[in-house]
Design a protein around this motif. Structure first.
Motif, PDB file in Angstrom:
ATOM      1  N   GLY A  94       0.787  -1.218   0.000  1.00 42.19           N
ATOM      2  CA  GLY A  94       0.000   0.000   0.000  1.00 42.19           C
ATOM      3  C   GLY A  94       0.825   1.277   0.000  1.00 42.19           C
ATOM      4  N   PRO A  95       0.128   2.415  -0.015  1.00 44.51           N
ATOM      5  CA  PRO A  95       0.790   3.713  -0.177  1.00 44.51           C
ATOM      6  C   PRO A  95       1.569   4.193   1.037  1.00 44.51           C
ATOM      7  CG  PRO A  95      -1.577   3.999   0.114  1.00 44.51           C
ATOM      8  CD  PRO A  95      -1.344   2.534  -0.040  1.00 44.51           C
ATOM      9  N   VAL A  96       1.082   3.876   2.243  1.00 40.32           N
ATOM     10  CA  VAL A  96       1.742   4.344   3.464  1.00 40.32           C
ATOM     11  C   VAL A  96       1.695   3.244   4.517  1.00 40.32           C
ATOM     12  CG1 VAL A  96       1.298   6.814   3.127  1.00 40.32           C
ATOM     13  CG2 VAL A  96      -0.420   5.398   4.256  1.00 40.32           C
ATOM     14  N   GLN A  97       2.501   3.407   5.539  1.00 39.67           N
ATOM     15  CA  GLN A  97       2.586   2.407   6.611  1.00 39.67           C
ATOM     16  C   GLN A  97       1.266   2.306   7.371  1.00 39.67           C
ATOM     17  OE1 GLN A  97       5.339   3.399   9.747  1.00 39.67           O
ATOM     18  NE2 GLN A  97       5.629   1.262  10.333  1.00 39.67           N
ATOM     19  N   GLN A 127       7.326   3.981  -6.740  1.00 41.81           N
ATOM     20  CA  GLN A 127       7.692   4.936  -7.788  1.00 41.81           C
ATOM     21  C   GLN A 127       6.802   6.177  -7.782  1.00 41.81           C
ATOM     22  OE1 GLN A 127      10.445   4.538  -9.925  1.00 41.81           O
ATOM     23  NE2 GLN A 127      10.801   2.949  -8.377  1.00 41.81           N
ATOM     24  N   HIS A 128       5.578   6.030  -7.255  1.00 40.54           N
ATOM     25  CA  HIS A 128       4.623   7.147  -7.232  1.00 40.54           C
ATOM     26  C   HIS A 128       4.042   7.268  -5.817  1.00 40.54           C
ATOM     27  CE1 HIS A 128       4.827   6.910 -11.622  1.00 40.54           C
ATOM     28  NE2 HIS A 128       4.579   5.617 -11.501  1.00 40.54           N
ATOM     29  N   PRO A 129       4.862   7.634  -4.844  1.00 42.96           N
ATOM     30  CA  PRO A 129       4.397   7.655  -3.459  1.00 42.96           C
ATOM     31  C   PRO A 129       3.293   8.687  -3.227  1.00 42.96           C
ATOM     32  CG  PRO A 129       6.549   8.696  -3.653  1.00 42.96           C
ATOM     33  CD  PRO A 129       6.267   8.066  -4.980  1.00 42.96           C
ATOM     34  N   ALA A 130       2.512   8.444  -2.199  1.00 46.67           N
ATOM     35  CA  ALA A 130       1.462   9.389  -1.827  1.00 46.67           C
ATOM     36  C   ALA A 130       2.096  10.716  -1.414  1.00 46.67           C
ATOM     37  CB  ALA A 130       0.633   8.822  -0.686  1.00 46.67           C
ATOM     38  N   THR A 131       1.511  11.812  -1.869  1.00 45.82           N
ATOM     39  CA  THR A 131       2.029  13.133  -1.536  1.00 45.82           C
ATOM     40  C   THR A 131       1.503  13.573  -0.175  1.00 45.82           C
ATOM     41  OG1 THR A 131       0.167  14.286  -2.565  1.00 45.82           O
ATOM     42  CG2 THR A 131       2.029  13.706  -3.989  1.00 45.82           C
ATOM     43  N   GLU A 132       2.170  14.562   0.385  1.00 47.42           N
ATOM     44  CA  GLU A 132       1.714  15.105   1.671  1.00 47.42           C
ATOM     45  C   GLU A 132       0.292  15.642   1.549  1.00 47.42           C
ATOM     46  OE1 GLU A 132       3.038  15.092   4.608  1.00 47.42           O
ATOM     47  OE2 GLU A 132       4.953  14.166   4.059  1.00 47.42           O
ATOM     48  N   ALA A 133      -0.005  16.266   0.411  1.00 45.86           N
ATOM     49  CA  ALA A 133      -1.345  16.816   0.202  1.00 45.86           C
ATOM     50  C   ALA A 133      -2.389  15.701   0.179  1.00 45.86           C
ATOM     51  CB  ALA A 133      -1.390  17.601  -1.109  1.00 45.86           C
ATOM     52  N   ALA A 184      -5.312  15.340   2.965  1.00 47.86           N
ATOM     53  CA  ALA A 184      -6.708  15.406   2.521  1.00 47.86           C
ATOM     54  C   ALA A 184      -7.477  14.162   2.931  1.00 47.86           C
ATOM     55  CB  ALA A 184      -6.763  15.600   1.015  1.00 47.86           C
ATOM     56  N   THR A 185      -6.861  13.003   2.752  1.00 48.95           N
ATOM     57  CA  THR A 185      -7.558  11.761   3.071  1.00 48.95           C
ATOM     58  C   THR A 185      -7.656  11.527   4.578  1.00 48.95           C
ATOM     59  OG1 THR A 185      -5.474  10.552   2.771  1.00 48.95           O
ATOM     60  CG2 THR A 185      -6.976  10.656   0.890  1.00 48.95           C
ATOM     61  N   SER A 186      -6.706  12.065   5.335  1.00 45.45           N
ATOM     62  CA  SER A 186      -6.782  11.946   6.797  1.00 45.45           C
ATOM     63  C   SER A 186      -7.981  12.715   7.329  1.00 45.45           C
ATOM     64  CB  SER A 186      -5.505  12.472   7.446  1.00 45.45           C
ATOM     65  OG  SER A 186      -4.404  11.660   7.106  1.00 45.45           O
ATOM     66  N   LEU A 187      -8.209  13.888   6.778  1.00 40.94           N
ATOM     67  CA  LEU A 187      -9.358  14.690   7.193  1.00 40.94           C
ATOM     68  C   LEU A 187     -10.658  14.000   6.804  1.00 40.94           C
ATOM     69  CD1 LEU A 187      -8.145  18.287   6.249  1.00 40.94           C
ATOM     70  CD2 LEU A 187      -8.537  17.392   8.558  1.00 40.94           C
TER      71      LEU A 187
END
Length: 227
Positions: free
Chosen positions: A50-53, A193-199, A203-206
């Motif tokens: 997945g994209p993040v831990q 190669q295309h990690p999730a951006t901070e934005a 956005a998804t956390s909110l």
């Protein structure tokens, strides 16, 4: 299970007795909607690629649903789950990933089933649903890469298809199963190669803070694990 040569660099996966032990624990404590061994493997596989831990305290509630009978049992089960989790990333690193699938009885005899694995994979995606959904909407290549997983999940009723969907033939089903290791490797490569951006993460956390639990509970599965 496939026989593997002894190699110091080879992933330390659970052996048959350890898989049986974890399988027996999960079955003994399973209630309606709980993941069995194939489902847990699907869950951890989605997290691994997945994209993040996703931390253990986030995914363990998807697997464990009641207190352990004693400290020894707790330590043992947690150790087996940790080893299973670690083995997935290690197997992906050396192109040795194999899904743990269910085995169900059919008119023609025992057959492999991806239902449990797909259920777990879906729940793993749900733990970071916002990131997955945004990227799937923005990048058709990721959706295409996940095609065999999606086809199996729709075929098993895990996902709903937007359009009318014909059941996979036995040959098509087996072909999708055979593609799972390559799909997982490709998705793992995609996010590296295309990690999730901070934005995207912000956005998804909110959005996730206001997201409600799905109204329909997942189905219970039966069958035996096959690795």
């Amino acid at each position: 299970m496939t026989t593997r040569e002894t190699n110091a660099d080879w992933p330390s996966s659970l052996d048959d007795s350890e898989l049986d032990e974890l399988d027996n624990y999960l079955r003994t404590h399973a209630q309606d909607g709980h993941l069995l061994l194939d489902g847990v493997h699907g869950l951890l596989s989605a997290i691994a690629v997945g994209p993040v831990q996703v931390l253990p305290e986030e995914w363990l509630p998807e697997v464990l649903h009641e207190p352990f009978s004693d400290e020894d049992e707790g330590n043992r089960v947690l150790a087996l789950l940790a080893k299973l989790n670690d083995s997935i990333s290690a197997e992906l690193d050396v192109d040795a990933y194999e899904p743990i699938l269910g085995e169900v009885e059919t008119e023609g005899g025992p057959a492999l089933s991806a239902a449990g694995w797909c259920e777990g994979f879906s729940r793993g995606i749900d733990l970071r649903a916002g990131l997955w959904e945004k990227r799937l909407a923005d990048d058709p290549s990721l959706m295409e890469t996940l095609g065999p997983v999606m086809a199996l999940a729709v075929d098993e009723g895990i996902l709903s298809a937007e359009a009318e969907f014909e059941k996979l033939s036995d040959e098509e089903y087996d072909d999708c199963l055979a593609q799972l290791p390559a799909v997982l490797a490709a998705v793992n490569h995609y996010w590296s190669q295309h990690p999730a951006t901070e934005a995207e993460i912000d956005a998804t956390s909110l959005a996730s803070q206001s997201k409600q639990e799905p109204a329909t509970p997942p189905r219970q599965r039966s069958g035996h694990w096959v690795h």
